[in-house]
Design a protein around this motif. Sequence first.
Motif, mmCIF file in Angstrom:
data_model
loop_
_atom_site.group_PDB
_atom_site.id
_atom_site.type_symbol
_atom_site.label_atom_id
_atom_site.label_comp_id
_atom_site.label_asym_id
_atom_site.label_seq_id
_atom_site.Cartn_x
_atom_site.Cartn_y
_atom_site.Cartn_z
ATOM 1 N N VAL A 145 2.822 -1.389 3.653
ATOM 2 C CA VAL A 145 2.538 -0.477 2.079
ATOM 3 C C VAL A 145 3.332 -0.694 1.070
ATOM 4 C CG1 VAL A 145 1.139 1.787 1.425
ATOM 5 C CG2 VAL A 145 0.311 -0.108 3.129
ATOM 6 N N GLN A 146 4.694 -0.158 1.721
ATOM 7 C CA GLN A 146 6.132 0.508 1.559
ATOM 8 C C GLN A 146 6.078 -0.958 0.193
ATOM 9 O OE1 GLN A 146 8.788 2.433 3.404
ATOM 10 N NE2 GLN A 146 6.980 3.719 4.062
ATOM 11 N N LEU A 147 6.241 -1.826 0.597
ATOM 12 C CA LEU A 147 6.465 -3.788 0.370
ATOM 13 C C LEU A 147 6.136 -4.119 -0.544
ATOM 14 C CD1 LEU A 147 8.714 -5.856 0.182
ATOM 15 C CD2 LEU A 147 7.276 -6.526 1.672
ATOM 16 N N PHE A 148 5.016 -3.601 -0.406
ATOM 17 C CA PHE A 148 3.675 -4.113 -1.524
ATOM 18 C C PHE A 148 3.961 -3.286 -2.746
ATOM 19 C CE2 PHE A 148 0.236 -5.726 2.566
ATOM 20 C CZ PHE A 148 0.987 -6.742 2.347
ATOM 21 N N LYS A 149 3.533 -1.759 -2.146
ATOM 22 C CA LYS A 149 4.149 -1.372 -3.640
ATOM 23 C C LYS A 149 5.500 -1.803 -4.768
ATOM 24 C CE LYS A 149 3.483 2.376 -6.680
ATOM 25 N NZ LYS A 149 3.574 3.295 -6.279
ATOM 26 N N LYS A 150 6.584 -2.047 -4.079
ATOM 27 C CA LYS A 150 7.627 -2.276 -4.102
ATOM 28 C C LYS A 150 7.496 -3.583 -5.305
ATOM 29 C CE LYS A 150 12.508 -3.340 -3.318
ATOM 30 N NZ LYS A 150 13.567 -4.168 -2.289
ATOM 31 N N VAL A 151 6.777 -4.247 -4.242
ATOM 32 C CA VAL A 151 7.077 -5.765 -5.269
ATOM 33 C C VAL A 151 5.488 -5.624 -6.433
ATOM 34 C CG1 VAL A 151 5.519 -8.247 -5.253
ATOM 35 C CG2 VAL A 151 7.369 -6.693 -3.275
ATOM 36 N N ALA A 152 5.196 -5.133 -6.071
ATOM 37 C CA ALA A 152 4.240 -4.452 -7.594
ATOM 38 C C ALA A 152 4.641 -3.919 -8.489
ATOM 39 C CB ALA A 152 2.578 -3.570 -7.441
ATOM 40 N N THR A 153 6.004 -3.022 -8.277
ATOM 41 C CA THR A 153 6.008 -2.391 -9.570
ATOM 42 C C THR A 153 7.917 -3.086 -10.447
ATOM 43 O OG1 THR A 153 6.502 -0.739 -7.157
ATOM 44 C CG2 THR A 153 4.872 -0.191 -8.713
#
Length: 580
Positions: A361-369
Amino acid sequence: MSRSRTAMIAALALVAGASGTALAATSGGVGTAAVPCTVDYKVQNQWATGFTAAVTLTNNSTAKSSWSLKWTYAGNQKITSGWNAKVSQSGAAVTASNESYNATLSSGGSVSFGFQGSYSGTNAIPATFTLDGVTCNVDSGGGPTNPPTDPPTDPPTDPPGPTDKVDNPFTGAKMYVNPDWSAKAAAEPGGSRIANQPTAVWMDRIAAIEGVGEAMGLREHLDEALKQKGTGQLVVKVVIYDLPGRDCAALASNGELGPTEIDKYKTQYIDPIAAIMSDPKYAGLRIATVIEPDSLPNLVTNAGGTNTTTEACVTMKANGNYEKGVSYALDKLGAIGNVYNYIDAAHHGWLGWDTNLDPAVQLFKKVATTNGASVSDVHGFVTNTANYSATVEPNFKITDSVNGQTVRQSKWIDWNNYADEQSFAQALRTKLVAAGFQSSLGMLIDTSRNGWGGTARPAGPGPQTSVDAYVDGGRTDRRIHAGNWCNQSGAGIGERPKAAPAAGIDAYVWVKPPGESDGASEEIPNDEGKRFDRMCDPTYGGNPRNGNNPTGALAKAPIAGQWFSAQFQELIKNAYPPLS
């Protein structure tokens, strides 16, 4: 949206009619040859604070090996993103220059690009355009051929634009039936029973954009989708799948680009796809993209610190090109008003433990921002892509216990927090929204090959003599181990595609076309970068990623993506729900 079809058409006509189309004309006896270049600048969509525009540039002078188009805004317009051209802005001055793949502009040739921008007050069409310093839309006598007009000061009420993306694009819409796959399915004995089902279009290499051999290219698929659409709504699913160093943990689906070829990924793969999808011709389609299966999950579990680590995944985590590539794809494709991006999120048997899921989840958020992307570029996530995890296990719950032991303690579940894909997808969605993704986030589940019907399907729960007997006797997923992924023996067609089947789930979809191989069961030379993975070998004893168990793979399989008749026959024989 509550507006009627008539009102929508009228609103679009208002915008198009004031789009500032500037074309070479013959009035006054001046022919088109007297105009060195023409620019057709159209405001496609406009809302209270923003707009999208499409520009077509035609060169009527000598051929060019590169080009640069400039204009100046009279208002406070600011371009926020673009596609099919390198668009930059300094104050009111804008420069749009060629990408590497559309640098050549022949005499009489045209090129199209688009962008999204913000504004306040009025959104006046630029009065003058220059191509490499030469004024366009002006004949040799210095007069404008067809002066642009401004769009209406007051945009139509509820104008169509990026903010008008529907909450669930699959609701009330048909799904695209891929003619290439449909013909192969129909040619198989019994295949006509599913040949009319919608499957995704895979863009698994650069050549696939234009079409390889007899296979249709992306534009051909979208043209066909317009025919299938008719007067209603239709969703086309397109798999974006060509990252540098692709699939660092599974040799069978390695790709054509090396670990460092991120620029090639951007300019020769994503940019041409974005250019096609942004063609106004396809604005009436709903395009759902599946962004890079297995890439980000590999960075979570296989890039260091575990017995599943691979050197290739360590490399991709270190160079950041998976993250950069996914961010770039989200940014470019998310800027297109009718594209809905769904990021691949593996499956419950991969990320279902909190030690994997929370970092994911943390990685998904990083990539999406980062790298130009934002959470608004992400419409949802997709699980179980090309995998076999049961959508719902009907015979036990993760909270069940037998003789004082919970289901989580069984060898099959192995302390996982989820027993099936739907519970995993719904829990993942909750975590993603809590992490800052939009509350409207939707999930997709690939159900193409997770039916597990046939004679091996349990009729009810297993015996309660032990927790392992209870789980193994009742589980519908009949794989030897939940980590097995290649051409699984005993698998069956799963739930047919449908919209909104459960809370938080946008749709059940068929991302992996049934009958297309996961990988070769032995070494087969090919020009697609796909290698031999022992997990596709039925004689292999396994590795740490599948608990060192046999693979359960079918024999005599071709390379990934090629038609595998024996697998197709297995899938329709074991379909659940059964085929009629």
